[in-house]
Write an enzyme that holds these catalytic residues in place. Sequence first.
Site, mmCIF file in Angstrom:
data_model
loop_
_atom_site.group_PDB
_atom_site.id
_atom_site.type_symbol
_atom_site.label_atom_id
_atom_site.label_comp_id
_atom_site.label_asym_id
_atom_site.label_seq_id
_atom_site.Cartn_x
_atom_site.Cartn_y
_atom_site.Cartn_z
ATOM 1 N N ARG A 32 0.905 -1.340 0.188
ATOM 2 C CA ARG A 32 0.140 -0.014 0.064
ATOM 3 C C ARG A 32 0.906 1.183 0.047
ATOM 4 N NH1 ARG A 32 -3.209 -2.865 3.705
ATOM 5 N NH2 ARG A 32 -5.067 -3.980 2.686
ATOM 6 N N LYS A 88 4.058 11.733 -11.769
ATOM 7 C CA LYS A 88 2.966 10.610 -12.460
ATOM 8 C C LYS A 88 3.742 9.285 -12.707
ATOM 9 C CE LYS A 88 0.243 13.785 -15.473
ATOM 10 N NZ LYS A 88 -0.136 13.960 -16.876
ATOM 11 N N GLU A 97 11.475 17.825 -25.429
ATOM 12 C CA GLU A 97 10.812 18.281 -24.244
ATOM 13 C C GLU A 97 11.297 19.441 -23.701
ATOM 14 O OE1 GLU A 97 7.662 17.361 -23.212
ATOM 15 O OE2 GLU A 97 7.591 15.075 -24.357
ATOM 16 N N LYS A 153 8.434 23.123 -14.630
ATOM 17 C CA LYS A 153 7.375 22.161 -14.386
ATOM 18 C C LYS A 153 6.918 21.946 -13.176
ATOM 19 C CE LYS A 153 6.043 17.411 -15.410
ATOM 20 N NZ LYS A 153 6.416 16.121 -15.938
ATOM 21 N N GLU A 177 -4.008 17.676 -12.741
ATOM 22 C CA GLU A 177 -4.157 17.933 -14.100
ATOM 23 C C GLU A 177 -5.480 18.229 -14.126
ATOM 24 O OE1 GLU A 177 -1.838 15.737 -16.973
ATOM 25 O OE2 GLU A 177 -3.404 16.474 -18.428
ATOM 26 N N ARG A 211 -1.886 22.405 -15.567
ATOM 27 C CA ARG A 211 -0.876 21.136 -15.879
ATOM 28 C C ARG A 211 -1.201 20.820 -17.211
ATOM 29 N NH1 ARG A 211 1.319 16.293 -12.170
ATOM 30 N NH2 ARG A 211 2.941 15.551 -13.623
ATOM 31 N N ASN A 241 0.921 19.646 -22.180
ATOM 32 C CA ASN A 241 0.525 18.573 -23.361
ATOM 33 C C ASN A 241 0.710 19.326 -24.644
ATOM 34 O OD1 ASN A 241 -0.104 16.384 -21.838
ATOM 35 N ND2 ASN A 241 -2.026 17.057 -21.161
ATOM 36 N N HIS A 290 1.384 17.453 -27.922
ATOM 37 C CA HIS A 290 0.990 16.225 -27.877
ATOM 38 C C HIS A 290 -0.049 15.649 -28.420
ATOM 39 C CE1 HIS A 290 4.376 16.571 -25.060
ATOM 40 N NE2 HIS A 290 4.323 15.463 -24.592
ATOM 41 N N HIS A 302 1.467 12.399 -30.271
ATOM 42 C CA HIS A 302 1.005 11.246 -29.981
ATOM 43 C C HIS A 302 0.423 10.357 -31.160
ATOM 44 C CE1 HIS A 302 0.585 11.859 -25.302
ATOM 45 N NE2 HIS A 302 1.555 11.182 -25.789
ATOM 46 N N HIS A 362 9.459 9.261 -28.974
ATOM 47 C CA HIS A 362 8.516 10.334 -28.403
ATOM 48 C C HIS A 362 8.844 11.673 -28.878
ATOM 49 C CE1 HIS A 362 5.466 12.197 -25.743
ATOM 50 N NE2 HIS A 362 6.558 12.716 -25.030
HETATM 51 N N1 LIG Z 1 5.708 10.266 -15.686
HETATM 52 C C1 LIG Z 1 5.737 11.021 -16.504
HETATM 53 O O1 LIG Z 1 5.162 12.307 -16.460
HETATM 54 C C2 LIG Z 1 6.445 10.946 -17.963
HETATM 55 C C3 LIG Z 1 6.631 11.965 -18.569
HETATM 56 C C4 LIG Z 1 7.189 11.760 -20.003
HETATM 57 C C5 LIG Z 1 7.371 10.468 -20.381
HETATM 58 N N2 LIG Z 1 7.219 9.552 -19.474
HETATM 59 C C6 LIG Z 1 7.631 8.241 -19.875
HETATM 60 O O2 LIG Z 1 8.907 7.910 -19.999
HETATM 61 C C7 LIG Z 1 9.206 6.889 -20.928
HETATM 62 C C8 LIG Z 1 10.323 7.288 -21.939
HETATM 63 O O3 LIG Z 1 11.584 7.702 -21.142
HETATM 64 P P1 LIG Z 1 12.923 7.607 -21.763
HETATM 65 O O4 LIG Z 1 13.048 8.253 -22.944
HETATM 66 O O5 LIG Z 1 13.986 8.046 -20.701
HETATM 67 O O6 LIG Z 1 12.958 6.257 -22.245
HETATM 68 P P2 LIG Z 1 13.903 4.991 -21.686
HETATM 69 O O7 LIG Z 1 13.771 5.073 -20.272
HETATM 70 O O8 LIG Z 1 13.237 3.759 -22.313
HETATM 71 O O9 LIG Z 1 15.372 5.217 -21.821
HETATM 72 C C9 LIG Z 1 15.691 5.294 -23.163
HETATM 73 C C10 LIG Z 1 17.001 4.477 -23.543
HETATM 74 O O10 LIG Z 1 18.316 4.841 -23.110
HETATM 75 C C11 LIG Z 1 18.818 3.988 -22.227
HETATM 76 N N3 LIG Z 1 19.585 4.816 -21.303
HETATM 77 C C12 LIG Z 1 19.027 5.556 -19.982
HETATM 78 N N4 LIG Z 1 19.951 5.885 -19.518
HETATM 79 C C13 LIG Z 1 21.153 6.107 -20.189
HETATM 80 C C14 LIG Z 1 22.353 6.479 -19.963
HETATM 81 N N5 LIG Z 1 22.755 7.459 -19.099
HETATM 82 N N6 LIG Z 1 23.303 6.190 -20.930
HETATM 83 C C15 LIG Z 1 23.164 5.203 -21.977
HETATM 84 N N7 LIG Z 1 21.784 4.821 -22.092
HETATM 85 C C16 LIG Z 1 20.819 5.056 -21.468
HETATM 86 C C17 LIG Z 1 17.516 3.070 -21.843
HETATM 87 O O11 LIG Z 1 18.183 1.760 -21.526
HETATM 88 C C18 LIG Z 1 16.769 3.034 -22.986
HETATM 89 O O12 LIG Z 1 17.359 2.043 -23.893
HETATM 90 C C19 LIG Z 1 7.838 6.464 -21.669
HETATM 91 O O13 LIG Z 1 7.458 5.333 -21.098
HETATM 92 C C20 LIG Z 1 7.088 7.677 -20.962
HETATM 93 O O14 LIG Z 1 5.768 7.184 -20.972
HETATM 94 C C21 LIG Z 1 6.633 9.781 -18.231
#
Ligand SMILES: NC(=O)c1ccc[n+]([C@@H]2O[C@H](COP(=O)([O-])OP(=O)(O)OC[C@H]3O[C@@H](n4cnc5c(N)ncnc54)[C@H](O)[C@@H]3O)[C@@H](O)[C@H]2O)c1
Length: 347
Positions: free
Chosen positions: A108, A130, A172, A214, A224, A228, A232, A235, A239, A249
């Site tokens: 929990r 999030k 971003e 942010k 949101e 907030r 987007n 997006h 998307h 992305h």
């Molecule tokens: N929670 C939120 O508010 C929020 C906001 C935006 C995106 N997201 C989520 O984030 C995700 C995308 O995140 P991302 O782009 O970081 O992708 P990811 O976590 O998949 O990382 C991208 C790639 O980089 C590699 N990597 C990570 N750090 C590294 C480093 N320092 N050196 C070398 N390689 C490295 C990872 O292994 C992966 O292959 C999506 O699932 C999306 O939905 C969440």
Amino acid sequence: LEIIHIETPGSRSEVRIGEEWRRVAHLIPERGIAIITDENVFAIYGNNFPSSPVFVLPPGERSKQLSTIEDLAGKMLESGIDRSGFVLGIGGGVVCDIAGFLASVYMRGIRCGYVSTTLLSQVDASTGGKNGVDLGGVKNVIGTIRQPEFVICDPEMLLTLPAEEYLSGLAEMIKTAIIGDSDLFRMLEDHHGEVLRRDTGLLEMLVSRSVRFKAKVVIEDENEKGLRRILNFGHTFGHAVETALSVRHGFAIASGMALAAEFSVEKGLCGIDDATRINRLLQLYGYDKIPDVSPSRIEELVRHDKKKSGDDIWFVFITGIGQAVFRKVPVNEVIDFYKRFSVKPQG
Ligand SMILES: NC(=O)c1ccc[n+]([C@@H]2O[C@H](COP(=O)([O-])OP(=O)(O)OC[C@H]3O[C@@H](n4cnc5c(N)ncnc54)[C@H](O)[C@@H]3O)[C@@H](O)[C@H]2O)c1
């Protein structure tokens, strides 16, 4: 080191920008820790992780599934982690989303923190609380909003990121500049060489500005219900493009932002000069302006957008560089704009 505090009803979180990531050992309890990471991050940084059980996931979106949460929770139980435990995510947005969700449901809810290792997660994913996993190909269907105790953003970790991932995160940051920080926009224009070379001093400053913006938005509207939504920006089309073309992305969001800027001009909300500046900045960083997606495919995807309510959609427009507004507009209007745009000769 700059520490940005995020206080929302019932929680307190800090984003530590420019902190050497190994110092995370000083921020976590002595025992009861589960470290969640992915194979790529573990291969580069694993030798220096704090000494605790480490659960290594396959990299990428495919790990964002409920079965991963179930599997990790089982391993945590086996390791004897109880309600006083702590989940430490070391990775990008995928790892942080999984770690945050796991921490918010395990027994929990237990404590958690992140070392954020991608540019996307430093400027976006790990601020705001999030988290979640995907369901049947639809992103982030199951999740919660819960602030981590801390997020470490060490710009040195960005030096090992593949170029595509770095550029995906940069989009971003450009979004933040467009919707809320015209000085950041100018810095991205003036220093694009250093940004592309990943000058860590400059990156620390740019990440700080992005997180500060942010954080301000999240403090005002954690769930949101209003402000907030401006996060987007780009997006709605972004998307759709991301799904249609299966691109990273940020590249999809970049074309979504170009479209949203153009739509803002058409609506009389934003001057053409600002939209031109936005297009120029996106081109400077090598993002393609025109997504090669048919209007009928865009229509299908926009009609399934999560931000849709009935026949309307919350669309984020800009009124200038550094200023955004959100309006409910009929989905048909958004689609008609894309139809007009896609037949226009592109300059
Ligand atoms: N929670 C939120 O508010 C929020 C906001 C935006 C995106 N997201 C989520 O984030 C995700 C995308 O995140 P991302 O782009 O970081 O992708 P990811 O976590 O998949 O990382 C991208 C790639 O980089 C590699 N990597 C990570 N750090 C590294 C480093 N320092 N050196 C070398 N390689 C490295 C990872 O292994 C992966 O292959 C999506 O699932 C999306 O939905 C969440």
